[in-house]
Each structure stands twice: as C-alpha cells, then as structure tokens.
Design a protein around this motif. Structure first.
Motif, PDB file in Angstrom:
ATOM      1  N   MET A   1      -5.253  -8.226  -7.941  1.00  0.00           N
ATOM      2  CA  MET A   1      -6.006  -7.165  -7.297  1.00  0.00           C
ATOM      3  C   MET A   1      -4.952  -6.933  -5.918  1.00  0.00           C
ATOM      4  SD  MET A   1      -8.535  -6.502  -8.890  1.00  0.00           S
ATOM      5  CE  MET A   1      -9.636  -5.372  -7.698  1.00  0.00           C
ATOM      6  N   LEU A   2      -4.510  -5.815  -5.557  1.00  0.00           N
ATOM      7  CA  LEU A   2      -3.412  -5.590  -4.677  1.00  0.00           C
ATOM      8  C   LEU A   2      -3.970  -5.355  -3.272  1.00  0.00           C
ATOM      9  CD1 LEU A   2      -0.796  -3.932  -7.223  1.00  0.00           C
ATOM     10  CD2 LEU A   2      -0.855  -6.283  -6.041  1.00  0.00           C
ATOM     11  N   ASN A   3      -3.633  -5.700  -2.168  1.00  0.00           N
ATOM     12  CA  ASN A   3      -4.321  -5.528  -0.992  1.00  0.00           C
ATOM     13  C   ASN A   3      -3.011  -5.302  -0.095  1.00  0.00           C
ATOM     14  OD1 ASN A   3      -6.182  -4.542   0.949  1.00  0.00           O
ATOM     15  ND2 ASN A   3      -7.293  -6.289   1.029  1.00  0.00           N
ATOM     16  N   LYS A   4      -3.399  -4.584   1.182  1.00  0.00           N
ATOM     17  CA  LYS A   4      -2.205  -4.326   2.203  1.00  0.00           C
ATOM     18  C   LYS A   4      -2.456  -5.699   2.949  1.00  0.00           C
ATOM     19  CE  LYS A   4      -3.761  -0.234   3.363  1.00  0.00           C
ATOM     20  NZ  LYS A   4      -4.454   0.303   2.020  1.00  0.00           N
ATOM     21  N   THR A   5      -1.176  -6.153   3.772  1.00  0.00           N
ATOM     22  CA  THR A   5      -1.070  -6.889   4.784  1.00  0.00           C
ATOM     23  C   THR A   5      -1.207  -6.496   6.051  1.00  0.00           C
ATOM     24  OG1 THR A   5       1.266  -7.123   4.741  1.00  0.00           O
ATOM     25  CG2 THR A   5       0.172  -8.482   2.951  1.00  0.00           C
ATOM     26  N   PRO A   6      -1.171  -7.353   6.958  1.00  0.00           N
ATOM     27  CA  PRO A   6      -1.250  -6.773   8.358  1.00  0.00           C
ATOM     28  C   PRO A   6       0.190  -6.084   8.586  1.00  0.00           C
ATOM     29  CG  PRO A   6      -2.342  -8.846   8.560  1.00  0.00           C
ATOM     30  CD  PRO A   6      -1.855  -8.676   7.093  1.00  0.00           C
ATOM     31  N   ARG A   7       1.230  -6.708   7.984  1.00  0.00           N
ATOM     32  CA  ARG A   7       2.609  -6.016   8.111  1.00  0.00           C
ATOM     33  C   ARG A   7       2.540  -4.578   7.529  1.00  0.00           C
ATOM     34  NH1 ARG A   7       8.284  -7.882   5.708  1.00  0.00           N
ATOM     35  NH2 ARG A   7       9.559  -6.447   6.902  1.00  0.00           N
ATOM     36  N   ALA A   8       1.794  -4.407   6.285  1.00  0.00           N
ATOM     37  CA  ALA A   8       1.867  -3.090   5.654  1.00  0.00           C
ATOM     38  C   ALA A   8       0.867  -2.012   6.694  1.00  0.00           C
ATOM     39  CB  ALA A   8       1.166  -3.097   4.375  1.00  0.00           C
ATOM     40  N   HIS A   9      -0.045  -2.566   7.211  1.00  0.00           N
ATOM     41  CA  HIS A   9      -1.015  -1.773   8.098  1.00  0.00           C
ATOM     42  C   HIS A   9       0.040  -1.108   9.223  1.00  0.00           C
ATOM     43  CE1 HIS A   9      -4.827  -1.946   6.261  1.00  0.00           C
ATOM     44  NE2 HIS A   9      -4.611  -3.159   6.089  1.00  0.00           N
ATOM     45  N   ALA A  10       0.801  -2.250  10.132  1.00  0.00           N
ATOM     46  CA  ALA A  10       1.580  -1.902  11.078  1.00  0.00           C
ATOM     47  C   ALA A  10       2.673  -0.637  10.786  1.00  0.00           C
ATOM     48  CB  ALA A  10       2.114  -3.065  11.696  1.00  0.00           C
ATOM     49  N   ARG A 143      -9.452   4.848   2.454  1.00  0.00           N
ATOM     50  CA  ARG A 143     -10.451   4.505   2.949  1.00  0.00           C
ATOM     51  C   ARG A 143     -10.484   3.898   4.498  1.00  0.00           C
ATOM     52  NH1 ARG A 143     -11.921   6.753  -0.763  1.00  0.00           N
ATOM     53  NH2 ARG A 143     -12.889   6.282  -2.595  1.00  0.00           N
ATOM     54  N   GLU A 144      -9.315   3.253   4.525  1.00  0.00           N
ATOM     55  CA  GLU A 144      -9.167   2.724   6.243  1.00  0.00           C
ATOM     56  C   GLU A 144      -8.732   3.989   7.016  1.00  0.00           C
ATOM     57  OE1 GLU A 144      -6.771  -0.335   4.852  1.00  0.00           O
ATOM     58  OE2 GLU A 144      -8.211  -1.316   4.044  1.00  0.00           O
ATOM     59  N   PRO A 145      -8.822   4.029   8.484  1.00  0.00           N
ATOM     60  CA  PRO A 145      -8.380   4.941   9.271  1.00  0.00           C
ATOM     61  C   PRO A 145      -6.942   5.217   9.205  1.00  0.00           C
ATOM     62  CG  PRO A 145     -10.351   3.914  10.297  1.00  0.00           C
ATOM     63  CD  PRO A 145      -9.815   2.962   8.845  1.00  0.00           C
ATOM     64  N   ASP A 146      -6.328   3.849   9.347  1.00  0.00           N
ATOM     65  CA  ASP A 146      -4.776   4.012   9.478  1.00  0.00           C
ATOM     66  C   ASP A 146      -4.048   4.723   8.034  1.00  0.00           C
ATOM     67  OD1 ASP A 146      -4.859   2.844  11.851  1.00  0.00           O
ATOM     68  OD2 ASP A 146      -4.214   0.777  11.229  1.00  0.00           O
ATOM     69  N   ALA A 147      -4.575   4.497   6.883  1.00  0.00           N
ATOM     70  CA  ALA A 147      -4.040   4.747   5.849  1.00  0.00           C
ATOM     71  C   ALA A 147      -4.308   6.243   5.592  1.00  0.00           C
ATOM     72  CB  ALA A 147      -4.857   3.898   4.541  1.00  0.00           C
ATOM     73  N   ILE A 148      -5.582   6.564   6.078  1.00  0.00           N
ATOM     74  CA  ILE A 148      -5.931   8.023   5.958  1.00  0.00           C
ATOM     75  C   ILE A 148      -4.917   8.781   7.016  1.00  0.00           C
ATOM     76  CG2 ILE A 148      -7.579   9.800   6.660  1.00  0.00           C
ATOM     77  CD1 ILE A 148      -9.901   7.756   5.630  1.00  0.00           C
ATOM     78  N   MET A 149      -4.785   8.300   8.301  1.00  0.00           N
ATOM     79  CA  MET A 149      -3.726   9.125   9.030  1.00  0.00           C
ATOM     80  C   MET A 149      -2.397   9.229   8.611  1.00  0.00           C
ATOM     81  SD  MET A 149      -6.076  10.220  11.169  1.00  0.00           S
ATOM     82  CE  MET A 149      -4.714  11.012  12.025  1.00  0.00           C
ATOM     83  N   ALA A 150      -1.849   8.108   8.007  1.00  0.00           N
ATOM     84  CA  ALA A 150      -0.530   7.994   7.403  1.00  0.00           C
ATOM     85  C   ALA A 150      -0.358   9.046   6.144  1.00  0.00           C
ATOM     86  CB  ALA A 150      -0.340   6.778   6.567  1.00  0.00           C
TER      87      ALA A 150
END
Length: 199
Positions: A1-10, A143-150
């Motif tokens: 199961m793959l998930n973004k890290t804080p570094r990815a969100h940034a 689903r997450e706001p940062d991912a949506i905006m990117a």
C-alpha cells in the motif's frame, strides 16, 4: 500500500522541479489505498520504475499487505470501505441560523476545493482527447487538498494545449473565484504553456 510522505506533500504543493510530470501523477494517486499493482494498472508498467525511485527518495512510503487469510481480510475490508456510502459532511457551524441582515453567505459557500475539482473535471471531459480523459481520471482520484490543487495545475496545462489562450485564462479566472482563499496561492499565475508562449 503506497502513500505520500510529508516530503511528497511539500513537493506537490511547491510544484518542485525535482519531480517529473509523470512522477507527480504517481504521487497524486498514491493515497494509501492503492497497491503497486493498482498504480501500475492505472499508469502503465513504467509506473513501477517511478515508484521505486520515489520510495528510495522518501517521497513514498510502502506498507506490505500480509499474506494469507489476514491479508485477504484486510483487502476485503478495504473494498467494502471503498464501495460504502460516502458520509455526509456535517453542516457548517451556525447553518441552522438565518444570515445576519445585509450579509450574503453565498460567496463563502461557493468557494470549495471540491467545487474547483469538479469544475475542472467537467472541462477536461469536454475536451474529448486521450490526454484530457487521462488527466480527468487522475484528478478524480485525488482526495487531499494539496493533491487536488497540484492536479488542477496540471489540468490547466492540458486545457491550454488544446484551447485558445483566452479560453484558458477565463477558466483560470473562474477557478480563482471558486477556490478557497487558503489554496489560491497554489493556482499558477498562468498555465506553463501560455507562459512559454509569452516568452
């Protein structure tokens, strides 16, 4: 199961040059609910190479699904959660009270990351070309706001590639009207294709 890290969100929020457009797409759909096989099924076999790099560079974290009965039970539970009804959002505080005289609550209600997402998905579906269809599918998974905006920023590039500059700029203006103020800074000044044309 793959998930973004804080570094990815940034990196997604800053639209970092350290990531290719394809790697950003991989990050966007890795939201903790997909396995490597599912990511590869959505984006093709080259996604496996991108995932390996993103794991090594600490943009992604992976959690192994246990084998056997426990793993099957977890996957079945995950499927039920996906298929289940989406819970209704609680009403905003004070929604049961009438607005104060002289105030117009409509603009605050219209500003929403989800509204911006659905607006752009609708525009991409109107394009009827493979790139726009693929980008609409990617944006739909966010689903997450940062991912949506990117993903919205990538979608603007996709729209700019097949539409007149005046149309694309009108789309951007409309997005500025419906995007929450907290996320406005994540909208580009203009799609990169138009900036390149101006230069």
């Amino acid at each position: 199961m793959l998930n973004k890290t804080p570094r990815a969100h940034a990196a997604l929020a800053d639209r970092s040059d350290a990531l290719s457009a394809f790697e950003r797409r991989v990050l966007i759909i890795c939201n903790g609910t997909r396995t490597l096989d599912e990511v590869r099924g959505l984006l093709g076999v080259e996604a496996a190479v991108a995932v390996r790099r993103l794991l090594a560079e600490d943009y992604l974290s992976g959690v192994a699904v246990p084998r056997g009965a426990l793993g099957q039970a977890l996957m079945a539970l995950r499927g039920e959660r996906r298929a289940g009804p989406v819970p209704a959002a609680p009403p905003p505080r004070g929604a049961d009270r009438p607005p104060a005289p002289g105030t117009d609550p409509a603009p605050a209600r219209r500003r929403s990351v989800v509204a911006a997402k659905m607006y752009v998905i609708g525009l991409l579906q109107l394009q009827r070309n493979p790139e726009a269809v693929a980008q609409a599918a990617l944006l739909q998974t966010c689903r997450e706001p940062d991912a949506i905006m990117a993903s919205i920023a990538d979608s603007l590039d996709c729209i700019a590639a097949s539409c007149k500059p005046s149309y694309t700029l009108r789309v951007l203006e409309r997005l500025r009207e419906i995007t929450p103020e907290a996320q406005l800074a994540q909208l580009p000044r203009a799609p990169s294709a138009l900036i390149a044309a101006e230069g």
